[in-house]
Design a protein around this motif. Structure first.
Motif, PDB file in Angstrom:
ATOM      1  N   LEU A  90      -7.363  -6.343  -8.268  1.00  0.00           N
ATOM      2  CA  LEU A  90      -6.027  -5.675  -7.938  1.00  0.00           C
ATOM      3  C   LEU A  90      -5.238  -6.553  -6.886  1.00  0.00           C
ATOM      4  N   ASP A  91      -4.045  -6.582  -7.398  1.00  0.00           N
ATOM      5  CA  ASP A  91      -2.770  -7.043  -6.478  1.00  0.00           C
ATOM      6  C   ASP A  91      -2.336  -5.974  -5.706  1.00  0.00           C
ATOM      7  N   VAL A  92      -2.342  -6.080  -4.363  1.00  0.00           N
ATOM      8  CA  VAL A  92      -2.119  -4.752  -3.477  1.00  0.00           C
ATOM      9  C   VAL A  92      -1.035  -4.800  -2.482  1.00  0.00           C
ATOM     10  N   VAL A  93      -0.005  -4.410  -2.494  1.00  0.00           N
ATOM     11  CA  VAL A  93       0.913  -4.023  -1.375  1.00  0.00           C
ATOM     12  C   VAL A  93       0.580  -2.807  -0.646  1.00  0.00           C
ATOM     13  N   LEU A  94       0.729  -2.951   0.643  1.00  0.00           N
ATOM     14  CA  LEU A  94       0.568  -2.060   1.713  1.00  0.00           C
ATOM     15  C   LEU A  94       1.924  -1.878   2.513  1.00  0.00           C
ATOM     16  N   LEU A  95       2.353  -0.468   2.187  1.00  0.00           N
ATOM     17  CA  LEU A  95       3.794  -0.453   2.820  1.00  0.00           C
ATOM     18  C   LEU A  95       3.751   0.677   3.938  1.00  0.00           C
TER      19      LEU A  95
END
Length: 236
Positions: A90-95
């Protein structure tokens, strides 16, 4: 490590040794940092494994995460980091809107040796207006505490057409679902599935709401900061 592996087997997930170590390192660092900043009210080992880590993975019964994922209002990293550990491609962004939590998340990422994952400080209402984030994700997830109408306005604008927004909800949500349908339709989605799932070895139910993006979100959404929570889109 074996105890962690055994608990995940109840979800029919077989952890590698590396994944078990990563979850243990995550637990240790979470509890250590929680002494100096408010990350979680749950610190008992078994409860963290169950109510944070395993709970984060309950969506695998409905959708197998792949591609680009954004976790909106991630807090201490749930569900984004557990999903990244289990699905390393997975290519993940945590906001998250609190910079101290983002600093914590970056330390977790470094300690666990995770790649293709970043933590970003910001508000969903602002980030979803930017071209490199708007409608760029295969999957958006959120365990944030907000009604479904508000949460949908924060999250659906990030999802590409034919992607999914998965909302983690608890308690009886039938009324919330009914009021949320109009908001979801306005934002370009439909509720494709809702499923109650039982946390292993408990009587705790989690409702997973799977929303498919069928069109494009009108440019005026999300509205300016504060408006989705103050005046949720809902059926009249």
């Amino acid at each position: 490590m074996e105890k962690i592996k055994e608990k995940f087997k109840k979800l029919k997930l077989e952890l590698t040794d590396q994944q078990a170590v990563q979850f243990f390192q995550y637990y240790e660092f979470l509890v250590e940092k929680n002494k100096v900043m408010n990350l979680t009210a749950i610190v008992d080992f078994d409860e963290v494994i169950l109510k944070h880590f395993i709970d984060s993975l309950m969506i695998h019964q409905i959708v197998i995460p792949k591609g680009r994922l954004i976790d909106v209002g991630t807090g201490a990293g749930f569900p984004g980091i557990p999903l990244k550990i289990i699905y390393p491609d997975l290519d993940v962004v945590l906001l998250d809107s609190l910079n101290k939590r983002v600093q914590f998340l970056n330390e977790v990422i470094q300690k666990l040796g995770l790649e293709k994952i970043i933590a970003i400080h910001g508000r969903a209402e602002d980030l979803a207006k930017k071209d490199n984030y708007r409608e760029q994700f295969d999957l958006c997830v959120s365990r944030a505490v907000a009604n479904l109408s508000t949460l949908s306005e924060y999250c659906i604008p990030f999802v590409r057409k034919e992607g999914f927004f998965i909302a983690y909800k608890s308690g009886k949500i039938q009324e919330e679902l009914e009021s949320g349908r109009r908001a979801i339709n306005i934002l370009g989605g439909i509720i494709e599935e809702q499923r109650e799932v039982l946390l292993p070895d408990t009587d705790v139910f989690r409702c997973i709401v799977k929303i498919r993006k069928t069109g494009y979100t009108p440019k005026k959404y999300p509205r300016k900061a504060g408006m989705p929570a103050k005046e949720p889109l809902c059926s009249k």
